[in-house]
Design a protein around this motif. Structure first.
Motif, PDB file in Angstrom:
ATOM      1  N   ASP A  98      29.673 -12.044 -42.285  1.00 25.81           N
ATOM      2  CA  ASP A  98      29.212 -13.189 -43.063  1.00 25.81           C
ATOM      3  C   ASP A  98      29.435 -14.483 -42.292  1.00 25.81           C
ATOM      4  O   ASP A  98      28.585 -15.374 -42.292  1.00 25.81           O
ATOM      5  CB  ASP A  98      29.923 -13.254 -44.409  1.00 25.81           C
ATOM      6  N   GLU A  99      30.572 -14.597 -41.656  1.00 28.15           N
ATOM      7  CA  GLU A  99      30.853 -15.791 -40.863  1.00 28.15           C
ATOM      8  C   GLU A  99      29.843 -15.930 -39.728  1.00 28.15           C
ATOM      9  O   GLU A  99      29.325 -17.023 -39.466  1.00 28.15           O
ATOM     10  CB  GLU A  99      32.273 -15.733 -40.302  1.00 28.15           C
ATOM     11  N   LEU A 100      29.552 -14.833 -39.056  1.00 30.00           N
ATOM     12  CA  LEU A 100      28.570 -14.866 -37.972  1.00 30.00           C
ATOM     13  C   LEU A 100      27.185 -15.254 -38.485  1.00 30.00           C
ATOM     14  O   LEU A 100      26.461 -16.012 -37.835  1.00 30.00           O
ATOM     15  CB  LEU A 100      28.506 -13.514 -37.264  1.00 30.00           C
ATOM     16  N   ALA A 101      26.818 -14.747 -39.664  1.00 30.42           N
ATOM     17  CA  ALA A 101      25.521 -15.095 -40.240  1.00 30.42           C
ATOM     18  C   ALA A 101      25.447 -16.596 -40.502  1.00 30.42           C
ATOM     19  O   ALA A 101      24.424 -17.236 -40.232  1.00 30.42           O
ATOM     20  CB  ALA A 101      25.282 -14.305 -41.522  1.00 30.42           C
ATOM     21  N   PHE A 102      26.521 -17.165 -41.016  1.00 31.86           N
ATOM     22  CA  PHE A 102      26.544 -18.604 -41.282  1.00 31.86           C
ATOM     23  C   PHE A 102      26.503 -19.400 -39.981  1.00 31.86           C
ATOM     24  O   PHE A 102      25.787 -20.400 -39.871  1.00 31.86           O
ATOM     25  CB  PHE A 102      27.767 -18.977 -42.124  1.00 31.86           C
ATOM     26  N   ARG A 103      27.256 -18.961 -38.985  1.00 33.37           N
ATOM     27  CA  ARG A 103      27.247 -19.649 -37.692  1.00 33.37           C
ATOM     28  C   ARG A 103      25.847 -19.626 -37.077  1.00 33.37           C
ATOM     29  O   ARG A 103      25.386 -20.625 -36.521  1.00 33.37           O
ATOM     30  CB  ARG A 103      28.257 -19.013 -36.755  1.00 33.37           C
ATOM     31  N   LYS A 104      25.167 -18.494 -37.190  1.00 40.04           N
ATOM     32  CA  LYS A 104      23.804 -18.403 -36.658  1.00 40.04           C
ATOM     33  C   LYS A 104      22.845 -19.269 -37.472  1.00 40.04           C
ATOM     34  O   LYS A 104      21.899 -19.836 -36.921  1.00 40.04           O
ATOM     35  CB  LYS A 104      23.343 -16.946 -36.626  1.00 40.04           C
ATOM     36  N   TYR A 105      23.093 -19.369 -38.770  1.00 44.20           N
ATOM     37  CA  TYR A 105      22.276 -20.240 -39.603  1.00 44.20           C
ATOM     38  C   TYR A 105      22.421 -21.686 -39.116  1.00 44.20           C
ATOM     39  O   TYR A 105      21.420 -22.403 -38.968  1.00 44.20           O
ATOM     40  CB  TYR A 105      22.685 -20.128 -41.075  1.00 44.20           C
ATOM     41  N   ILE A 106      23.656 -22.110 -38.870  1.00 42.74           N
ATOM     42  CA  ILE A 106      23.909 -23.459 -38.356  1.00 42.74           C
ATOM     43  C   ILE A 106      23.133 -23.676 -37.057  1.00 42.74           C
ATOM     44  O   ILE A 106      22.489 -24.709 -36.859  1.00 42.74           O
ATOM     45  CB  ILE A 106      25.422 -23.693 -38.119  1.00 42.74           C
ATOM     46  N   ALA A 107      23.190 -22.697 -36.173  1.00 46.13           N
ATOM     47  CA  ALA A 107      22.517 -22.810 -34.874  1.00 46.13           C
ATOM     48  C   ALA A 107      21.008 -22.939 -35.017  1.00 46.13           C
ATOM     49  O   ALA A 107      20.358 -23.556 -34.170  1.00 46.13           O
ATOM     50  CB  ALA A 107      22.857 -21.607 -34.012  1.00 46.13           C
ATOM     51  N   ASN A 108      20.444 -22.394 -36.071  1.00 46.69           N
ATOM     52  CA  ASN A 108      18.997 -22.410 -36.254  1.00 46.69           C
ATOM     53  C   ASN A 108      18.484 -23.622 -37.030  1.00 46.69           C
ATOM     54  O   ASN A 108      17.279 -23.747 -37.223  1.00 46.69           O
ATOM     55  CB  ASN A 108      18.534 -21.123 -36.940  1.00 46.69           C
ATOM     56  N   VAL A 109      19.388 -24.500 -37.462  1.00 48.18           N
ATOM     57  CA  VAL A 109      18.944 -25.725 -38.131  1.00 48.18           C
ATOM     58  C   VAL A 109      18.443 -26.671 -37.038  1.00 48.18           C
ATOM     59  O   VAL A 109      19.219 -27.184 -36.242  1.00 48.18           O
ATOM     60  CB  VAL A 109      20.084 -26.369 -38.951  1.00 48.18           C
ATOM     61  N   LYS A 110      17.148 -26.862 -37.012  1.00 48.82           N
ATOM     62  CA  LYS A 110      16.513 -27.633 -35.924  1.00 48.82           C
ATOM     63  C   LYS A 110      16.893 -29.115 -35.963  1.00 48.82           C
ATOM     64  O   LYS A 110      17.156 -29.724 -34.951  1.00 48.82           O
ATOM     65  CB  LYS A 110      14.987 -27.495 -36.011  1.00 48.82           C
ATOM     66  N   ASN A 111      16.901 -29.692 -37.147  1.00 49.26           N
ATOM     67  CA  ASN A 111      17.171 -31.125 -37.293  1.00 49.26           C
ATOM     68  C   ASN A 111      18.580 -31.365 -37.845  1.00 49.26           C
ATOM     69  O   ASN A 111      18.761 -32.105 -38.800  1.00 49.26           O
ATOM     70  CB  ASN A 111      16.116 -31.765 -38.201  1.00 49.26           C
ATOM     71  N   LEU A 112      19.556 -30.770 -37.212  1.00 53.82           N
ATOM     72  CA  LEU A 112      20.936 -30.811 -37.706  1.00 53.82           C
ATOM     73  C   LEU A 112      21.441 -32.250 -37.849  1.00 53.82           C
ATOM     74  O   LEU A 112      22.072 -32.589 -38.851  1.00 53.82           O
ATOM     75  CB  LEU A 112      21.860 -30.007 -36.786  1.00 53.82           C
ATOM     76  N   ASP A 113      21.166 -33.105 -36.876  1.00 52.83           N
ATOM     77  CA  ASP A 113      21.632 -34.496 -36.957  1.00 52.83           C
ATOM     78  C   ASP A 113      21.079 -35.207 -38.189  1.00 52.83           C
ATOM     79  O   ASP A 113      21.800 -35.940 -38.861  1.00 52.83           O
ATOM     80  CB  ASP A 113      21.235 -35.268 -35.692  1.00 52.83           C
ATOM     81  N   GLU A 114      19.807 -34.982 -38.500  1.00 53.71           N
ATOM     82  CA  GLU A 114      19.188 -35.614 -39.663  1.00 53.71           C
ATOM     83  C   GLU A 114      19.786 -35.086 -40.966  1.00 53.71           C
ATOM     84  O   GLU A 114      20.030 -35.847 -41.899  1.00 53.71           O
ATOM     85  CB  GLU A 114      17.681 -35.365 -39.661  1.00 53.71           C
ATOM     86  N   VAL A 115      20.021 -33.780 -41.024  1.00 54.37           N
ATOM     87  CA  VAL A 115      20.601 -33.175 -42.228  1.00 54.37           C
ATOM     88  C   VAL A 115      22.006 -33.705 -42.453  1.00 54.37           C
ATOM     89  O   VAL A 115      22.379 -34.053 -43.583  1.00 54.37           O
ATOM     90  CB  VAL A 115      20.601 -31.625 -42.115  1.00 54.37           C
TER      91      VAL A 115
END
Length: 181
Positions: A98-115
Motif C-alpha cells: 500500500d505504501e508503494l502504491a501511494f508513493r507511485k501515485y505521488i510520482a505520477n502526479v504531473k502537476n505536483l507543484d500546482e496541487v
C-alpha cells in the motif's frame, strides 16, 4: 496503560500488547487499500487522504512498537513481548504494498507543484512529496521492494535483536562479580 491519540481523534488504549492489538493493526492496514479507494478522487484529495492515512498508520505502528520495545527493555527474556514485536513487524511488512502504491501515485502526479500550492495541508508536506517523487525514479518492482523489506526485518533487524538480547542476558565475570554485558 498507554493511550495513543490518532489524528482522527480516536484514542487507542493499550494496557499490554496482545494479539488483539496486532490484529487491530492488521485490520487497519487492510482498510487502507490504496488503489481502490482513490480512483475517483481528485489528485489533491487523494494526496491529502493518503498522507492522513499514513500519519494514522504510523502513529498506531509506532505507538505499539514503542510500547512493546519498552516492555522488552525492562525484561529482555519476556518471550511474549518478543513474539508481539515479530507480529508487529509482519504487519508492517504487509503494509508495504500500500505504501508503494501511494508513493507511485505521488510520482505520477504531473502537476505536483500546482496541487501543493492549492492546499495548506499539502504545503506542510511539500518537501516530503517532492522527495518521494524523485525517489520513485529508483523504485524496483513492488514484489522486489516487499522482499527487500522482509529481508531487512529477518536479516539486519534480527541481528540487532539478537545482539540486544545477548548483551542484556549474557553474564561475564568482571572484578570478581557476575555482571551482564
Amino acid at each position: 496503560m498507554k493511550e495513543i491519540k490518532l489524528k482522527n481523534g480516536q484514542i487507542l488504549t493499550i494496557s499490554s500488547p496482545t494479539l488483539d492489538d496486532a490484529q487491530e493493526l492488521a485490520d487497519y492496514a487492510n482498510t487502507i487499500r490504496f488503489e481502490s479507494k482513490f480512483i475517483t478522487m481528485s489528485e489533491e484529495d487523494a494526496l491529502v487522504t493518503g498522507l492522513k492515512m499514513m500519519e494514522e498508520f504510523s502513529e498506531l505502528l509506532n505507538g505499539l512498537g514503542n510500547y512493546i520495545s519498552l516492555r522488552q527493555s525492562t525484561d529482555t527474556t519476556n518471550s511474549q513481548s518478543m513474539a508481539y514485536m515479530g507480529q508487529l513487524q509482519e504487519k508492517f511488512t504487509a503494509s508495504i504494498k500500500d505504501e508503494l502504491a501511494f508513493r507511485k501515485y505521488i510520482a505520477n502526479v504531473k502537476n505536483l507543484d500546482e496541487v501543493i500550492a492549492k492546499n495548506d495541508f499539502l504545503k506542510q508536506y511539500e518537501f516530503f512529496l517532492k522527495e518521494e517523487k524523485k525517489a520513485c525514479e529508483h523504485l524496483l518492482d513492488d514484489n522486489v521492494e516487499e522482499m527487500i523489506t522482509k529481508m531487512n526485518l529477518t536479516g539486519g533487524a534480527a541481528w540487532g535483536d539478537l545482539f540486544s538480547f545477548l548483551s542484556s542476558t549474557v553474564e561475564a565475570e568482571y572484578e570478581g562479580k557476575n555482571i551482564t554485558l
